[in-house]
Design a protein around this motif. Structure first.
Motif, PDB file in Angstrom:
ATOM      1  N   HIS A  25     116.338  17.514  86.825  1.00  0.00           N
ATOM      2  CA  HIS A  25     115.321  18.505  87.184  1.00  0.00           C
ATOM      3  C   HIS A  25     115.542  19.793  86.399  1.00  0.00           C
ATOM      4  O   HIS A  25     115.547  20.890  86.949  1.00  0.00           O
ATOM      5  CB  HIS A  25     115.347  18.779  88.695  1.00  0.00           C
ATOM      6  N   GLU A  58     118.477  23.295  92.506  1.00  0.00           N
ATOM      7  CA  GLU A  58     117.695  23.083  91.287  1.00  0.00           C
ATOM      8  C   GLU A  58     117.447  24.407  90.565  1.00  0.00           C
ATOM      9  O   GLU A  58     117.443  24.458  89.326  1.00  0.00           O
ATOM     10  CB  GLU A  58     116.379  22.394  91.633  1.00  0.00           C
ATOM     11  N   GLU A 100     105.222  15.638  90.826  1.00  0.00           N
ATOM     12  CA  GLU A 100     105.563  14.236  91.083  1.00  0.00           C
ATOM     13  C   GLU A 100     106.254  14.023  92.427  1.00  0.00           C
ATOM     14  O   GLU A 100     106.574  12.884  92.781  1.00  0.00           O
ATOM     15  CB  GLU A 100     106.469  13.711  89.963  1.00  0.00           C
ATOM     16  N   GLU A 101     106.508  15.097  93.151  1.00  0.00           N
ATOM     17  CA  GLU A 101     107.274  14.986  94.402  1.00  0.00           C
ATOM     18  C   GLU A 101     106.559  15.699  95.548  1.00  0.00           C
ATOM     19  O   GLU A 101     107.159  16.505  96.271  1.00  0.00           O
ATOM     20  CB  GLU A 101     108.684  15.538  94.190  1.00  0.00           C
ATOM     21  N   GLY A 102     105.279  15.412  95.676  1.00  0.00           N
ATOM     22  CA  GLY A 102     104.519  15.957  96.794  1.00  0.00           C
ATOM     23  C   GLY A 102     104.294  17.451  96.726  1.00  0.00           C
ATOM     24  O   GLY A 102     104.078  18.099  97.750  1.00  0.00           O
ATOM     25  N   LYS A 103     104.366  18.001  95.522  1.00  0.00           N
ATOM     26  CA  LYS A 103     104.189  19.444  95.317  1.00  0.00           C
ATOM     27  C   LYS A 103     105.179  20.273  96.141  1.00  0.00           C
ATOM     28  O   LYS A 103     104.837  21.349  96.648  1.00  0.00           O
ATOM     29  CB  LYS A 103     102.749  19.861  95.620  1.00  0.00           C
ATOM     30  N   ARG A 104     106.390  19.762  96.260  1.00  0.00           N
ATOM     31  CA  ARG A 104     107.416  20.535  96.958  1.00  0.00           C
ATOM     32  C   ARG A 104     107.952  21.627  96.047  1.00  0.00           C
ATOM     33  O   ARG A 104     107.853  21.551  94.822  1.00  0.00           O
ATOM     34  CB  ARG A 104     108.556  19.632  97.399  1.00  0.00           C
ATOM     35  N   GLU A 114     105.815  24.250  92.099  1.00  0.00           N
ATOM     36  CA  GLU A 114     105.640  23.050  92.920  1.00  0.00           C
ATOM     37  C   GLU A 114     105.719  21.825  92.030  1.00  0.00           C
ATOM     38  O   GLU A 114     104.971  21.721  91.044  1.00  0.00           O
ATOM     39  CB  GLU A 114     104.289  23.091  93.646  1.00  0.00           C
ATOM     40  N   LEU A 115     106.610  20.911  92.356  1.00  0.00           N
ATOM     41  CA  LEU A 115     106.834  19.737  91.518  1.00  0.00           C
ATOM     42  C   LEU A 115     105.720  18.724  91.724  1.00  0.00           C
ATOM     43  O   LEU A 115     105.557  18.182  92.826  1.00  0.00           O
ATOM     44  CB  LEU A 115     108.187  19.108  91.839  1.00  0.00           C
ATOM     45  N   THR A 151     106.817  16.706  85.533  1.00  0.00           N
ATOM     46  CA  THR A 151     107.840  17.680  85.914  1.00  0.00           C
ATOM     47  C   THR A 151     108.357  18.426  84.695  1.00  0.00           C
ATOM     48  O   THR A 151     108.505  19.657  84.701  1.00  0.00           O
ATOM     49  CB  THR A 151     109.000  16.991  86.652  1.00  0.00           C
TER      50      THR A 151
END
Length: 526
Positions: A114, A299, A289-293, A286-287, A124
């Motif tokens: 990441h 990280e 590929e990961e649910g916009k977390r 907001e990522l 990402t």
């Protein structure tokens, strides 16, 4: 019966034809680049990771521009030819823009891929790279940090002045500290105190200087190394925790400041000394590929580590190599001084600040040539970060299969006698015509002659900032001091692999402050 024999003859004829066709197509199918046996590889690489480059150099001399190494089920292809590098990175850029899966140590330091350097080629990676380029490396943003560069220059000159001309000065530690001052400010937005900057520098340097020692943790499966090499794992994890302990408070402070400014409805940049820092730009990402977390704190520490290390150690290393060559070749130093003097000498006589400003750099073509020549002859990294093929691709008649790791011998390309006349000679004149017409392309988009920042889609996004920093500090260091070799000693340009490729014997010089029209007490060197 005749029909029976006729069918047999036809079948045999068809079989023979098919066999010949298969042989033709098989002969045309490209093969892997040649390489040594697995035993030979293991024998060379178990000595030291630093043996890899001379080992590869001997393989290329024997086998040609591309070689294959096999270690277990891993397949690595190393390219030393600039034409093949252009085919790979520019013409087939999308196929070779991915990264291989992270090894055990880099899974931790890269927060499971990441960060920009190790992220897989996809959404990402695009988000993280776009954030850095648009928010921090955009020309308007770079310009907003000009006061930080002036502040850093004052720190560096003061430290060098205090070292005095009475004794030799070992300059690398001063270069590293100055670059940390600058990059810490850009990362966290505050001019921290000397003790705090020194602590950040210490924890970052400890990790970097142990990179080669921790490589062994990647060679064998982690379930084995965690048992057999548990002390080394403990040391690595302790250094990683220490990085988090030092950087997390700075990230949290920026988050609190951002929330406070949002609550009071103050603009992000209000002219009152607040500047956007790299850490600020990470808080709301907001990522995709990961649910916009949002990014985790770990990280964000990883990304700040990446930012600091990419801009400090590499720049300090390049700066030392350039200044070493200016000491070794005083005629080049004098010519550069004359160019600077012709530009700002009149300004100094009129009472203005006797300093090379950022806006002056574009008018100093020989300065640009000196910096480019330093990067050609002594790139801080002799390899790029490894690329991974997402599908089979043919390069120069060789097969690069899907999943193979591909790397490039950067120093070999910059020292190629087929491109550069007398390549081991430090000669900025080879770039003078190029820089005057702005025709030399360090990105290698049309042709790769050297690639100190890589090339293609995974090229270092901060190459423009690195060139600015090198030009700015080289110009002002030459304008402020006369750089001379220590009497009775020669500058040793032998190389040593650490995190970057550094001088085996760090540069030690005599520094003599240059006189100004308003300071008749300043002294020249003898």
């Amino acid at each position: 019966m005749e029909d029976y024999w006729f069918l047999i003859l036809v079948s045999l004829s068809v079989a023979a034809l098919l066999k010949s066709l298969i042989s033709v197509f098989a002969a045309r199918k490209p093969s892997l680049p040649p390489g040594p046996s697995v035993v030979s590889i293991i024998g060379n690489l178990t000595k030291s990771f630093s043996d890899l480059e001379p080992f590869l150099r001997s393989l290329h001399a024997k086998h040609g521009p591309a070689v294959t190494l096999r270690l277990g089920n891993r397949l690595a292809i190393f390219i030393a030819d600039r034409t093949l590098a252009h085919q790979a990175l520019i013409q087939n850029g999308a196929v070779l823009a991915d990264r291989p899966p992270a090894q055990p140590v880099s899974r931790i330091t890269g927060s499971n891929q990441h960060n920009i350097n190790t992220a897989f080629y996809g959404p990402t990676w695009r988000l993280l790279r776009r954030n850095l380029i648009s928010e921090i490396l955009h020309p308007s943003r770079v310009k907003s940090y000009s006061h930080a560069r002036e502040w850093t220059l004052r720190i560096l000159r003061t430290r060098l002045h205090e070292s005095g001309s009475a004794q030799p000065v070992r300059v690398m530690e001063h270069f590293q500290y100055a670059m940390f001052c600058l990059l810490v400010f850009m990362c966290f937005g505050d001019k921290l105190g000397e003790n705090q900057i020194s602590e950040i520098e210490r924890v970052e340097r400890q990790m970097l200087l142990n990179v080669q020692r921790f490589q062994v943790l990647n060679i064998f499966p982690s379930f084995l190394t965690r048992i057999l090499l548990r002390q080394r794992w403990s040391e690595f994890l302790r250094l990683r925790r220490r990085q988090e302990e030092v950087l997390l408070p700075l990230i949290r402070a920026r988050k609190s400041l951002k929330e406070g400014r949002a609550g009071s409805k103050i603009k992000e940049e209000d002219g009152a000394g607040h500047v956007l820092a790299y850490a600020d730009t990470l808080l709301d990402l907001e990522l995709p590929e990961e649910g916009k977390r949002n990014l985790t704190e770990t990280e964000m520490v990883t990304l700040c580590n990446e930012f600091l290390n990419a801009g400090t150690d590499t720049t300090a290393t390049a700066l030392q190599w350039i200044m070493a060559n200016l000491v070794k070749h005083p005629e080049v130093q004098h010519k550069l001084l004359d160019e600077i003097k012709s530009l700002i000498g009149d300004r100094e006589r009129t009472g203005e600040e006797g300093e090379v400003k950022e806006e002056d750099l574009i008018k100093l073509p020989y300065l640009k040539a000196v910096v480019l020549e330093g990067l050609r002859l002594h790139p801080p990294g002799h390899f790029v970060l490894p690329h991974a093929a997402t599908e089979d691709v043919e390069l120069g008649g060789y097969l690069v299969p899907k999943g193979a790791v591909v790397n490039f011998m950067v120093a070999e390309m910059g020292r190629d006698p087929g491109v550069w006349e007398d390549p081991m000679r430090f000669d900025p004149e080879r770039f003078v015509g190029e820089t005057e017409t702005s025709s030399f392309d360090v990105t290698g988009s049309k042709e790769i002659k050297m690639m100190p920042f890589g090339a293609g889609r995974r090229m270092c996004p901060g190459f423009g900032l690195a060139l600015l920093h090198l030009e700015y500090f080289v110009a002002n260091l030459v304008w402020s001091f006369e750089w001379k070799a220590v009497e009775g000693e020669e500058v040793d340009l032998s190389e040593k692999l650490e995190f970057t490729v550094v001088m085996k014997n760090p540069l030690q010089v005599q520094l003599y402050p240059r006189p100004s029209p308003t300071d008749s007490t300043s002294t020249h060197g003898p």
